[in-house]
Design an enzyme around this catalytic site. Sequence first.
Site, PDB file in Angstrom:
ATOM      1  N   GLU A 281      48.569  36.625  46.690  1.00  0.00           N
ATOM      2  CA  GLU A 281      49.707  37.295  45.696  1.00  0.00           C
ATOM      3  C   GLU A 281      50.816  36.240  45.378  1.00  0.00           C
ATOM      4  OE1 GLU A 281      51.994  39.260  43.358  1.00  0.00           O
ATOM      5  OE2 GLU A 281      50.403  40.098  43.879  1.00  0.00           O
ATOM      6  N   THR A 329      50.022  40.455  37.973  1.00  0.00           N
ATOM      7  CA  THR A 329      48.966  40.454  38.683  1.00  0.00           C
ATOM      8  C   THR A 329      47.740  41.234  38.021  1.00  0.00           C
ATOM      9  OG1 THR A 329      50.161  40.659  40.936  1.00  0.00           O
ATOM     10  CG2 THR A 329      47.942  41.752  40.674  1.00  0.00           C
ATOM     11  N   HIS A 446      54.733  38.939  48.237  1.00  0.00           N
ATOM     12  CA  HIS A 446      55.481  39.400  47.016  1.00  0.00           C
ATOM     13  C   HIS A 446      56.976  39.484  47.090  1.00  0.00           C
ATOM     14  CE1 HIS A 446      55.967  41.890  43.443  1.00  0.00           C
ATOM     15  NE2 HIS A 446      54.721  42.050  43.115  1.00  0.00           N
ATOM     16  N   ASP A 506      47.419  34.471  41.757  1.00  0.00           N
ATOM     17  CA  ASP A 506      47.553  35.322  40.575  1.00  0.00           C
ATOM     18  C   ASP A 506      48.691  34.784  39.534  1.00  0.00           C
ATOM     19  OD1 ASP A 506      49.605  36.287  42.227  1.00  0.00           O
ATOM     20  OD2 ASP A 506      49.140  38.375  41.673  1.00  0.00           O
ATOM     21  N   HIS A 507      49.798  34.570  40.073  1.00  0.00           N
ATOM     22  CA  HIS A 507      50.663  34.056  39.106  1.00  0.00           C
ATOM     23  C   HIS A 507      51.931  33.555  39.974  1.00  0.00           C
ATOM     24  CE1 HIS A 507      53.107  37.542  40.747  1.00  0.00           C
ATOM     25  NE2 HIS A 507      52.089  38.414  40.423  1.00  0.00           N
TER      26      HIS A 507
END
Length: 730
Positions: A281, A329, A446, A506-507
């Site tokens: 994440e 996500t 996150h 993911d990003h």
Amino acid sequence: MTIKTNETPTKAKSTLARLGKKLLALFNTRLGLVCFLLLIYWLKTLFAYYTQFELDFTDGQQGVYQFFISLFNPLPLGLLLLGIPLYFKNSKVFYTLEIAIYLFLNVTLIANVIYFREFTDFMSLNTVLASKSSAAGLGDSFANLIEPIYIVFILDFIGLIALVLTKKLKSDKRDFGKRPSFAITALSCLLFSANLFAAEIDRPQLLSRGFSNTYIVRALGFPAFYAYNTYQLYQNNRVRSAASADDLKSVEAYVKSHYAKPDPAYYGIGKGRNVIVIHLESFQQFLIDYHLQVNGQSYEVTPFLNSLYHSNSTLAFSNFFNQVKAGKTSDAETMMETSLFGLNQGSFFVQYGSTNTQQAAPAIFGNLGYTSAVFHGNVGSFWNRNGTYKQLGYNYFFDSTYMTKMTNENSFQYGLNDKIMFRDSIKYLEHMQQPFYTKFITVSNHYPYTSLPNDEKGFPQAQTDDETINGYFATANYLDTAVKNFFDYLKAAGLYDNSVIVLYGDHYGISNSRNSSLAPLVNKNSETWSDYDNAMMQRVPYMVVVPGFTGGKISDTYGGEIDALPTLEHIMGIDNSKYIQLGQDLLSPDNKQIVAMRTNGYYVTPQYTSYGGKLYNTQTGEQITNPDASTQEAVTKIRAAAKEQLAISDKIQTGDLLRFYKDSGINAVDPSKISYVKSYQALTKIEKEKGDQSTSVYSKHGNQSTLDLYQAPTYTTINGTASSSTSNTP
């Protein structure tokens, strides 16, 4: 002689008092109220434009022109909307409707201010409609996005309430009249026409080509942006209902012409093994090999992931980019599982996930006899995963309902902390029949990067003026340790040598709006930080670990999440030449190395980077302001290729075209036969039925649990008191 020392102040007070009465009298007329609310909305919008948003004004005279358009654009449609109640005679109807419209305009503005802070984009209608599914568990995060300066956006409401309570705001019983009302409407339409004309001069085909959300807001304002968004949504639904099998012809032709054949050196090196995908994440590539300097000491942030990155059993990619947009996500999952992009607006998972036919990794591996499952310590409704995973073909989904009850000590708003999630997953993983395809979605790294339990807060904070950045390294270190603990379990349980383990970010974790504060930590100058630097910060890790393989390497090939699935398929010895996938194998010599960004049509190649409306030399980072003929020809072709790839994906996704495709050889998924209720019982039932033929880890260990092989602290609540232990019982 008497000197009147207070004469001037008295006159001034008297003048101000008379002026105040006149303004209040005007305010108490219907037209006066409309004008007053329009003025306040205009000022608040401009405040948001120039202090909260990044409107990407061009340098020079064009930028000045764009600034003046933005200065004007809140007025036309603001007047149009606020002027609608003037048509109503009844004063109660007028005031109720007027306040409702004003409230709507302000809620839209404030919501976008908060949304932009994290997503660096504007909230689309799709996002609004999907908010119930995509915003589950976001309350705490939303609170963390609130800034004290946002009080500016509610001061007028406080003032209005005060005027009502003091009875200074009085109802105007007089009918404004149809003709004057029509005149206000006509004036607003005329002003909007002028606004649109000016915007088209700056950016021809602004609406027909849909360049970006930023361009539309900058040129026309929020009401026009949402009107355009509504039209887009209507068009998407219309396209889907009108789509037919004939639309697949151009898609098939594109896929065939862009197929990248596998490199024999890597094809099939993981054939027949389990596949374990670990979703990292918000993890960016710059964290790999990064050492945080605090008070003269150096701290390695991710030592375990660094060791994987450099292992000769790992195929790692140093120029692998996230290609997500608002779906973040869920966009990453879409690309990683299907080799198709997410949507230009909103989340594919939310808008189409439960209904569209898919050709996804779980179904592809399921066709080869694999069992599939996802493990995630959050609620299944987040991003509509409960529905989407069935369409993707996942046999099982173990969400938070299968895991330790969440408390303040073991979780935060996005779910269980990663060590707890990995541990709790073992109870189900060990009963799965091999080979299996599994995905583990981590959450601890996150935003807002403050979720670690007290016993895990040993890693130092960075020292910047941004608390989000300061905590990012500590949560990344926690994630690194959690992954190491899970790898240790895989080895102890005998799974490691018979598996291929995929790890991907993911990003971005640090948004572009914060990158200038991050700059000194990555040896950059905040004052010279450019959009090229923003583009390079979109890199995320992609690693495929193949235990026992010794030909690993760090590839410099440029690619993105759209390319991950074709790469994995070839590593696993899967012929994907008949699949509808838009990515290319990153290990193939035929890979074109064009990374299309979902945002604003940006792209990255080994030679050129287009980002923020500017063109850069990818190798040097220098901006190209006057491209020569050969450069212009090259970037024109690249831009066209990137645009075509996105357009083909949108055609597939919005038209649900895969429902017409019958040549893939993949067995069709019937989501009605998939249930995520009582999954544990289903696994153990299969295990019992197979008896000695069972291939589960539990069976291989003599029908003994392997939970005790996982060693990591767990956090439970005993009689309301938080405690730390090494208990292995979920």
